[in-house]
Design an enzyme around this catalytic site. Structure first.
Site, PDB file in Angstrom:
ATOM      1  N   LYS A 120     -38.854   9.185  24.703  1.00 30.96           N
ATOM      2  CA  LYS A 120     -39.697  10.264  25.187  1.00 30.96           C
ATOM      3  C   LYS A 120     -40.366  10.998  24.025  1.00 30.96           C
ATOM      4  CE  LYS A 120     -36.309  11.339  28.806  1.00 30.96           C
ATOM      5  NZ  LYS A 120     -35.400  12.396  29.275  1.00 30.96           N
ATOM      6  N   ASP A 155     -42.364   8.996  17.214  1.00 28.01           N
ATOM      7  CA  ASP A 155     -42.127  10.368  16.757  1.00 28.01           C
ATOM      8  C   ASP A 155     -41.521  10.414  15.362  1.00 28.01           C
ATOM      9  OD1 ASP A 155     -39.739   9.235  17.601  1.00 28.01           O
ATOM     10  OD2 ASP A 155     -39.074  10.961  18.773  1.00 28.01           O
ATOM     11  N   ASP A 157     -36.298   6.836  11.522  1.00 30.84           N
ATOM     12  CA  ASP A 157     -35.074   7.353  10.897  1.00 30.84           C
ATOM     13  C   ASP A 157     -34.362   6.168  10.225  1.00 30.84           C
ATOM     14  OD1 ASP A 157     -32.997   9.187  10.380  1.00 30.84           O
ATOM     15  OD2 ASP A 157     -32.007   8.763  12.259  1.00 30.84           O
ATOM     16  N   LYS A 168     -38.112   9.715   7.881  1.00 28.99           N
ATOM     17  CA  LYS A 168     -36.933  10.189   7.131  1.00 28.99           C
ATOM     18  C   LYS A 168     -36.483   9.040   6.236  1.00 28.99           C
ATOM     19  CE  LYS A 168     -34.299  12.795  10.107  1.00 28.99           C
ATOM     20  NZ  LYS A 168     -33.096  12.931  10.952  1.00 28.99           N
ATOM     21  N   ASP A 179     -36.101  15.991  20.378  1.00 25.17           N
ATOM     22  CA  ASP A 179     -35.060  16.727  21.101  1.00 25.17           C
ATOM     23  C   ASP A 179     -33.719  16.697  20.393  1.00 25.17           C
ATOM     24  OD1 ASP A 179     -34.539  13.920  21.612  1.00 25.17           O
ATOM     25  OD2 ASP A 179     -33.076  14.624  23.078  1.00 25.17           O
TER      26      ASP A 179
HETATM   27  P1  IMP Z   1     -33.998   5.145  14.356  1.00 22.62           P
HETATM   28  O1  IMP Z   1     -32.713   5.606  13.706  1.00 22.62           O
HETATM   29  O2  IMP Z   1     -35.110   5.014  13.332  1.00 22.62           O
HETATM   30  O3  IMP Z   1     -33.772   3.912  15.142  1.00 22.62           O
HETATM   31  O4  IMP Z   1     -34.442   6.300  15.327  1.00 22.62           O
HETATM   32  C1  IMP Z   1     -34.068   6.283  16.675  1.00 22.62           C
HETATM   33  C2  IMP Z   1     -34.523   7.501  17.409  1.00 22.62           C
HETATM   34  O5  IMP Z   1     -33.607   8.535  17.130  1.00 22.62           O
HETATM   35  C3  IMP Z   1     -35.883   8.098  17.081  1.00 22.62           C
HETATM   36  O6  IMP Z   1     -36.962   7.468  17.712  1.00 22.62           O
HETATM   37  C4  IMP Z   1     -35.692   9.490  17.619  1.00 22.62           C
HETATM   38  O7  IMP Z   1     -35.922   9.509  19.012  1.00 22.62           O
HETATM   39  C5  IMP Z   1     -34.235   9.752  17.311  1.00 22.62           C
HETATM   40  N1  IMP Z   1     -34.117  10.556  16.082  1.00 22.62           N
HETATM   41  C6  IMP Z   1     -33.856  10.142  14.830  1.00 22.62           C
HETATM   42  N2  IMP Z   1     -33.829  11.187  13.967  1.00 22.62           N
HETATM   43  C7  IMP Z   1     -34.085  12.281  14.720  1.00 22.62           C
HETATM   44  C8  IMP Z   1     -34.201  13.690  14.418  1.00 22.62           C
HETATM   45  O8  IMP Z   1     -34.067  14.160  13.281  1.00 22.62           O
HETATM   46  N3  IMP Z   1     -34.479  14.487  15.487  1.00 22.62           N
HETATM   47  C9  IMP Z   1     -34.647  14.044  16.752  1.00 22.62           C
HETATM   48  N4  IMP Z   1     -34.543  12.746  17.074  1.00 22.62           N
HETATM   49  C10 IMP Z   1     -34.270  11.880  16.070  1.00 22.62           C
HETATM   50 MG    MG Z   2     -38.161   7.801  19.185  1.00 23.34          MG
END
Ligand code: IMP
Ligand code: MG
Length: 189
Positions: A57, A114, A117, A145, A173
Site C-alpha cells: 500500500k 515507497d 530497504d 535505505k 506505515d
Molecule cells: P524490503 O526490506 O526492501 O523488502 O522492504 C519491504 C517493505 O517494508 C517496504 O516496501 C515497505 O513497505 C516496508 N518498509 C521497509 N522499511 C520501512 C520503513 O522504514 N518504514 C515503513 N515501511 C518500511
Molecule cells: Mg513497499
C-alpha cells in the site's frame, strides 16, 4: 529489527504507546523530490506510453502526486506483495497477493515503490515482472535505505536516501498507522 511501538508490562497488561515522531523530510522537500523525479521520467519516456506499477500500500500517496506531474499518455496499475510470517523484518520469502491486471509484455514498465530497504521485496517483484518480457523495466523509489540492503537493487529514479531508522508518513506505515501524515517522520526513542 525495527519496532515502532514501546510495549511495557504493567499489572499483567501490555501497554502499547506510540513512539515520538520527528520530521525527517518535510512535505516541501518531498514535493521538490517528486517534481525532480517527474522531470527525469517525463524526459526519458518521451514518445512512449509507460505503464506505471505501484507497490501497495505504501506507494499510493507518492504515486498520486507523481502521476499528476507527468505529461505522458501513461497507464496505471498496482501490485501487492506480502512477506511470509508476521515479523516486521522481511522474512526473505515474498509472495504476490495482487497481480498486475494490465498485460505487461512489450510494455515500458516503471515500478513505483515507497522505500527500498533490504531490497528483498523489490528484487522479487522485478524478477517476477522481467519474466513477463516487458519492453523495458525500471524502478522509481521515493526513498532508499542503502545501509540495510541485502540484495542489490538498481534504482533508476531515486527521491531521497534515508538513514537507518524506521520512517512513517506520506504513505509509509507502522502497523497501518501514519500513512496520512503529509511529512515523513522518524520514530524516536
Ligand atoms: P524490503 O526490506 O526492501 O523488502 O522492504 C519491504 C517493505 O517494508 C517496504 O516496501 C515497505 O513497505 C516496508 N518498509 C521497509 N522499511 C520501512 C520503513 O522504514 N518504514 C515503513 N515501511 C518500511
Ligand atoms: Mg513497499
Amino acid at each position: 529489527m525495527h519496532l515502532c511501538y514501546h510495549s511495557n508490562r504493567f499489572e499483567n497488561q501490555v501497554m502499547v504507546s506510540p513512539r515520538q515522531l520527528k520530521i525527517l523530510i518535510s512535505h516541501k522537500e518531498i514535493a521538490e523530490a517528486v517534481n525532480r523525479l517527474a522531470c527525469e521520467i517525463e524526459r526519458d519516456y518521451q514518445g512512449k506510453q509507460p505503464l506505471l506499477i505501484g507497490v501497495l500500500k505504501g506507494s499510493f500517496v507518492f504515486m498520486a502526486d507523481l502521476i499528476r506531474q507527468l505529461d505522458l499518455p501513461l497507464e496505471l496499475d498496482f501490485v501487492r506483495l506480502a512477506s511470509y510470517g508476521a515479523s516486521r523484518e522481511s522474512s526473505g520469502k515474498v509472495r504476490l497477493i495482487q497481480q498486475p491486471q494490465i498485460p505487461i509484455t512489450n510494455r515500458d514498465v516503471l515500478v513505483v515503490d515507497d522505500i527500498v530497504d533490504t531490497g528483498i521485496t523489490t528484487s522479487f517483484l522485478l524478477d517476477y515482472l522481467r519474466k513477463k518480457k516487458p519492453a523495458s523495466l525500471k524502478l522509481c523509489a521515493l526513498t532508499d535505505k542503502p545501509s540495510r540492503r541485502r540484495i542489490p537493487v538498481p534504482i533508476d529514479y531515486l527521491g531521497l536516501a534515508v538513514p537507518n531508522k524506521f520512517i512513517v508518513g506520506y504513505g509509509l506505515d507502522c502497523d497501518e498507522r501514519y500513512r496520512n501524515l503529509p511529512d515523513i517522520h522518524t520514530q524516536e526513542d
